[in-house]
Design an enzyme around this catalytic site. Structure first.
Site, mmCIF file in Angstrom:
data_model
loop_
_atom_site.group_PDB
_atom_site.id
_atom_site.type_symbol
_atom_site.label_atom_id
_atom_site.label_comp_id
_atom_site.label_asym_id
_atom_site.label_seq_id
_atom_site.Cartn_x
_atom_site.Cartn_y
_atom_site.Cartn_z
ATOM 1 N N LYS A 173 0.838 -1.206 0.000
ATOM 2 C CA LYS A 173 0.000 0.000 0.000
ATOM 3 C C LYS A 173 0.875 1.259 0.000
ATOM 4 C CE LYS A 173 -0.172 -0.377 4.996
ATOM 5 N NZ LYS A 173 -0.938 -0.775 6.188
ATOM 6 N N ARG A 219 -9.854 -0.101 16.117
ATOM 7 C CA ARG A 219 -9.810 0.745 14.928
ATOM 8 C C ARG A 219 -10.761 0.166 13.879
ATOM 9 N NH1 ARG A 219 -4.105 1.276 11.848
ATOM 10 N NH2 ARG A 219 -4.666 -0.878 11.375
ATOM 11 N N TYR A 223 16.414 29.568 9.560
ATOM 12 C CA TYR A 223 15.191 30.223 10.047
ATOM 13 C C TYR A 223 15.096 30.163 11.568
ATOM 14 C CZ TYR A 223 13.121 30.206 5.335
ATOM 15 O OH TYR A 223 12.842 30.412 4.017
ATOM 16 N N MET A 242 12.269 24.477 3.158
ATOM 17 C CA MET A 242 11.458 23.783 2.166
ATOM 18 C C MET A 242 12.323 22.970 1.199
ATOM 19 S SD MET A 242 8.680 25.282 -0.546
ATOM 20 C CE MET A 242 7.580 25.980 0.664
HETATM 21 C C1 LIG Z 1 0.008 -1.742 6.772
HETATM 22 C C2 LIG Z 1 -0.501 -2.974 7.430
HETATM 23 C C3 LIG Z 1 0.365 -4.060 7.660
HETATM 24 C C4 LIG Z 1 1.855 -4.017 7.407
HETATM 25 O O1 LIG Z 1 2.526 -3.815 8.628
HETATM 26 P P1 LIG Z 1 4.134 -3.785 8.715
HETATM 27 O O2 LIG Z 1 4.406 -3.328 10.092
HETATM 28 O O3 LIG Z 1 4.608 -2.798 7.690
HETATM 29 O O4 LIG Z 1 4.603 -5.157 8.428
HETATM 30 C C5 LIG Z 1 -0.193 -5.219 8.183
HETATM 31 N N1 LIG Z 1 -1.500 -5.305 8.480
HETATM 32 C C6 LIG Z 1 -2.344 -4.275 8.305
HETATM 33 C C7 LIG Z 1 -3.779 -4.431 8.666
HETATM 34 C C8 LIG Z 1 -1.880 -3.072 7.779
HETATM 35 O O5 LIG Z 1 -2.718 -2.045 7.621
#
Ligand SMILES: *Cc1c(COP(=O)(O)O)cnc(C)c1O
Length: 369
Positions: A40, A136, A266, A314
């Protein structure tokens, strides 16, 4: 811009060899379990299709957050099942899931009703998320049996995998981890899905590497491990260390003598306590270098670690190179990569590796090598 000529040398080099190496380690640690390669968020910033290409022969399926990411992978020609971790936002996605072998997570009643109402689709694989304490996404442990039975009797459903997610996976020992594990086992016991469960992620895989040779569940979801970072607070010594897949690089574009007592950048957040030599590097928060990185954040140049001084701008940062007179104009700094772990940099910026990797912006070319 991404495919054009870049005159600014700032770039993120992505090593497919490192991705393969890490995927191989995940494969070894997982034992008999199957691997869900989590790609993802543009493959955690590494380029989703390039990551899919590198790891495709080491993983049994891919996982993404939502359907648009899955469509990108399918359109690129990959045939693996793709799990959709947030599930569907609307019922319009379900026929597409069925057609493409996307396997949505079902975590609330509307998603369940939508599956039951489907007409004339190829049966699809689904994942049932159990809320074991993260609060969640997911069903209450007491609801899972009914949800499972409903799906099992639904002709639109080809397979069911039970899953849950740890809230403190990076801590080797945490009371909630034990509690979540117990609740998950309880949920799975009543649903008899002994062959389709998924609990562990990278952290659980790495922290259990030594003391837990076989895994509680049948699918391991691995993201960060594949990108070469170990999220565990007390990391396991692996026989072969993970290799960071991203090397973020930027050149020195200016050098300044700063007299003792003067400030840099800055807001004047850093004051030279001696006559100092300061190098300006062409990367800033608009490239995804964290603006909250504090004075002293390490930057690697020519075999030396030098401290960040002054506020991140930036497009630029400034580092103190007084102790290393050989560093000069055009030298390339590594902001994170094989010489400097992204987790170390993240700690100096009050965040985590996942945040830094996924926030490298589009103006930084990804160079796949
Ligand atoms: C993103 C995600 C993972 C991946 O977790 P890592 O710590 O990167 O291995 C696993 N399970 C769910 C539900 C996620 O959203």
């Amino acid at each position: 811009m991404a495919n054009g000529v870049h005159f600014r040398p700032t770039r993120a080099e992505i090593s497919s060899q490192a991705l393969r190496h890490n995927a191989r380690i995940a494969r070894q640690l997982a034992g008999d379990a199957k691997i869900l390669g989590v790609i993802k968020a543009d493959g955690y910033g590494h380029g989703m299709c390039a990551v899919a290409e590198a790891i495709s022969s080491y993983v049994d399926a891919f996982a993404v957050a939502f359907i648009d990411e899955a469509i990108t992978i399918r359109n690129a020609g990959f045939q693996h099942p793709i799990v959709i971790l947030e599930g569907c936002f609307s019922s319009a996605e379900l026929p597409i899931c069925a057609h493409h072998n996307f396997q949505p997570v079902i975590h609330h009643q509307q998603q369940l009703d939508d599956i039951l109402m489907l007409r004339s689709v190829r049966p699809l694989g689904v994942w049932v998320k159990v809320d074991t304490g993260m609060h969640r996404l997911g069903w209450h442990v007491d609801e899972t049996q009914a949800v499972y039975e409903t799906l099992k009797n639904c002709p639109n459903v080809a397979s069911i995998t039970m899953m849950s997610h740890f809230a403190n996976a990076e801590k080797a020992v945490h009371p909630l981890n034990t509690l979540q594990q117990e609740r998950f086992l309880k949920a799975c016991a009543v649903t008899e899905t002994t062959l389709h469960t998924s609990l562990e992620t990278s952290a659980a895989l790495l922290s259990s590497a030594l003391d837990m040779p076989h895994h509680a569940s049948h699918w391991i979801r691995t993201g960060i491990l594949i990108y070469g970072d170990n999220p565990v607070e007390l990391p396991t010594e692996l026989e072969q260390p993970l290799q960071p897949a991203m090397r973020l690089i930027a050149p020195v574009i200016a050098l300044h003598q700063v007299p003792a007592g003067d400030t840099v950048g800055y807001g004047g957040t850093w004051t030279a306590n001696r006559d100092s030599r300061i190098a300006t590097i062409a990367i800033g928060y608009a490239d995804g270098y964290p603006r909250h990185a504090k004075n002293g954040t390490p930057v690697w140049i020519n075999g030396h670690e030098v401290p960040l001084v002054g506020t991140v701008s930036m497009d630029m940062i400034t580092v103190d190179i007084t102790d290393f007179p050989t560093i000069g104009l055009g030298d390339e700094a590594e902001l994170w990569g094989p010489h400097l772990s992204v987790t170390r940099v993240a700690k100096h910026a009050g965040t985590i590796s996942y945040d830094l990797l996924t926030n490298v912006t589009a103006r930084v070319p990804r160079i796949h090598c």
